[in-house]
Design an enzyme around this catalytic site. Sequence first.
Site, short mmCIF file in Angstrom:
data_model
loop_
_atom_site.label_atom_id
_atom_site.label_comp_id
_atom_site.label_asym_id
_atom_site.label_seq_id
_atom_site.Cartn_x
_atom_site.Cartn_y
_atom_site.Cartn_z
N CYS A 221 0.84 -1.21 0.00
CA CYS A 221 0.00 0.00 0.00
C CYS A 221 0.87 1.26 0.00
O CYS A 221 1.36 1.65 -1.04
CB CYS A 221 -0.99 -0.02 1.15
SG CYS A 221 -2.37 1.07 0.82
N HIS B 278 -3.36 -4.70 0.37
CA HIS B 278 -2.69 -5.24 1.57
C HIS B 278 -2.73 -6.76 1.52
O HIS B 278 -3.67 -7.37 2.05
CB HIS B 278 -3.41 -4.77 2.83
CG HIS B 278 -3.23 -3.32 3.13
ND1 HIS B 278 -2.21 -2.84 3.90
CD2 HIS B 278 -3.96 -2.23 2.77
CE1 HIS B 278 -2.31 -1.52 4.01
NE2 HIS B 278 -3.37 -1.13 3.33
N GLU C 223 -1.25 -8.82 3.25
CA GLU C 223 -1.15 -9.44 4.59
C GLU C 223 -2.52 -9.84 5.15
O GLU C 223 -2.60 -10.73 5.99
CB GLU C 223 -0.42 -8.50 5.56
CG GLU C 223 -1.12 -7.21 5.95
CD GLU C 223 -0.85 -6.04 5.01
OE1 GLU C 223 -0.56 -6.29 3.82
OE2 GLU C 223 -0.96 -4.88 5.46
N1 GLN Z 1 -1.65 6.85 2.90
C1 GLN Z 1 -1.77 6.11 1.70
C2 GLN Z 1 -3.12 6.30 1.04
O1 GLN Z 1 -4.04 6.76 1.64
C3 GLN Z 1 -1.50 4.66 1.93
C4 GLN Z 1 -2.55 3.98 2.77
C5 GLN Z 1 -2.12 2.68 3.35
O2 GLN Z 1 -0.94 2.36 3.36
N2 GLN Z 1 -3.06 1.93 3.87
O3 GLN Z 1 -3.29 5.97 -0.10
#
Ligand code: GLN
Length: 570
Positions: free
Chosen positions: A417, A544, A546
């Site tokens: 992400c 994600h 994970e």
């Molecule tokens: N801050 C970033 C976004 O909003 C990544 C978000 C995250 O890592 N869950 O896109």
Amino acid sequence: MKKRELEQLASKTEEHEFYTPIPDGYKKGKTKFVIVTGTVMSGLGKGIFSSSLSKLLENQGLKCMPIKMEGYLNIDSGTLNPYRHGEVFVLDDGTECDMDLGTYERMMDKNLNRQCFVTNGQIFSKIFERERKGEYLGRDVQFIPHVTGEIKRHLRELAMSSGADVVLVEVGGTIGDIENSHYVEALRELSYEEGRGNVCFAALTYVLEPGFLGEQKSKAAQLGIRLLMEKGIHPDIIACRAENPVTEKVKEKISIYTNVPVERVFSMHDVESIYLIPKMMREEKLEIEVMKLLGLDSKAKEDKAGNYAWDDFTQKVLKKKKNKATVGIAGKYTGLRDSYASIIKALEHCGAYLDTDIDIKWIETTKIENGGKPALSELKSIDALIVPGGFGKRGTEGKIECVRYARENGIPYLGLCLGFQIALIEFARNVCGLKNANSTEMNKETPYPVVDILPGQKNIDQLGGSMRLGGRDIDAKKDSQVYKLYGSKTTIHERFRHRYECNPKYIKKFEENGIIFSGRAPGENIMQILELKDHPFFMASQFHPEFTSRPLSPNPLFVGLVEAAIKLRK
Ligand code: GLN
């Protein structure tokens, strides 16, 4: 509802004191309930107990649905700081919830949904909504029966929609907390209404063993259970957490003081790994006692192969492994491991699968930023790097430096992400020559906004529950690395939680310089996976991975990373 119907309903509620909304078509006794509460102190592992029990009951052929009831007033966990509360777990339907639901999903190997997570915030908003609609017309809305009624309604709706044989209810906090007192009351009412044999209460407690005495003491446990009984709940099962196996003598004492037969007082002492807990409970026949209490024992049909596969996995986790790998995790919440719970678990799954002892090295990126490059010496010992998800500016420059190091030195990299976005920023600055490129999340004035807010996110002004959330399909490019890792699939499904994305204006520039966007959102210009060709393993995903890794089926991206790490080490 029409106004007349509402008035009728309202007049009905005025006639008597009962307010027990029963969903249409609900059949009492069709679904049984197991209620798990904690006494003495928090942190006893109610989630692990409850998920292990769900697993064991499912292994006996019963369909189970767990639910966690939280005492806080937030609607969900989305706006909670992971440093205080642990990671925010995301379900496939986009629910942002407590990390315990991750434990349930992994233990049960099953996707849960929105209904499996309830907070006081949700309960009260529903009540306020009903009150404004006039559903309680003429009545003062009270904790009993209205709040408790709403809680019971939620549980019965979950029972119906899931078609579960057993719903397992984990009450957050400890008995005696103000925040959960109405849950406890609702569950007492529920057991009365559902009738004998349809609800079973399991109380977790703690048996102390002070070093200066060298023996187990049951008084705190007794008092904790007594507090539960004062609330009108008599436990059917007591599970005693303790450092060492609980002695027969202590079990007997607890039994005498609580009227719970000694064969239903179980020891849940510390073990080497949480994965051993289901086995420990199975050997004590805990799930069989629960089934007897609920009149389900005639249905028992043990899935021996399932138990075997689980025990085999557990053995693999515990045994000394053939390979070794050190994985660096560069983040800003490295002081609290719970902030990255699912990542740690995903690595653990890979460790068992690839016969590898994985050592995690935490790299606090805020330190790198302050200390500058010398702190990069921390990176020298790692065989792979992960940059996990995150929000806000703090620590990002340190993360960019870490990714640069991994890219330039052929260290396997997996970006999750934010880690995907960091990889883009690093590549833009150091390969594409876009000086000071950045994400507009970190710097609104950057000359090269290579990561920018999603168009759909621009006009959203509330922070809670508003990101691009939950499970979505991703088109995987044929013959790419990701395609191979996922077993030659062109469509994969993973969970998202973000507001920013690769700025479509820079896609071409990135591709010309060597980035392969191997995963894209179907029908949209949103980049979801990137990889590099001339690197042993350099991958990042906007999702994600994970969250979908399970003990017996580790997530492919993590498997790829650890495989590459082992190779590098050799
Ligand atoms: N801050 C970033 C976004 O909003 C990544 C978000 C995250 O890592 N869950 O896109």
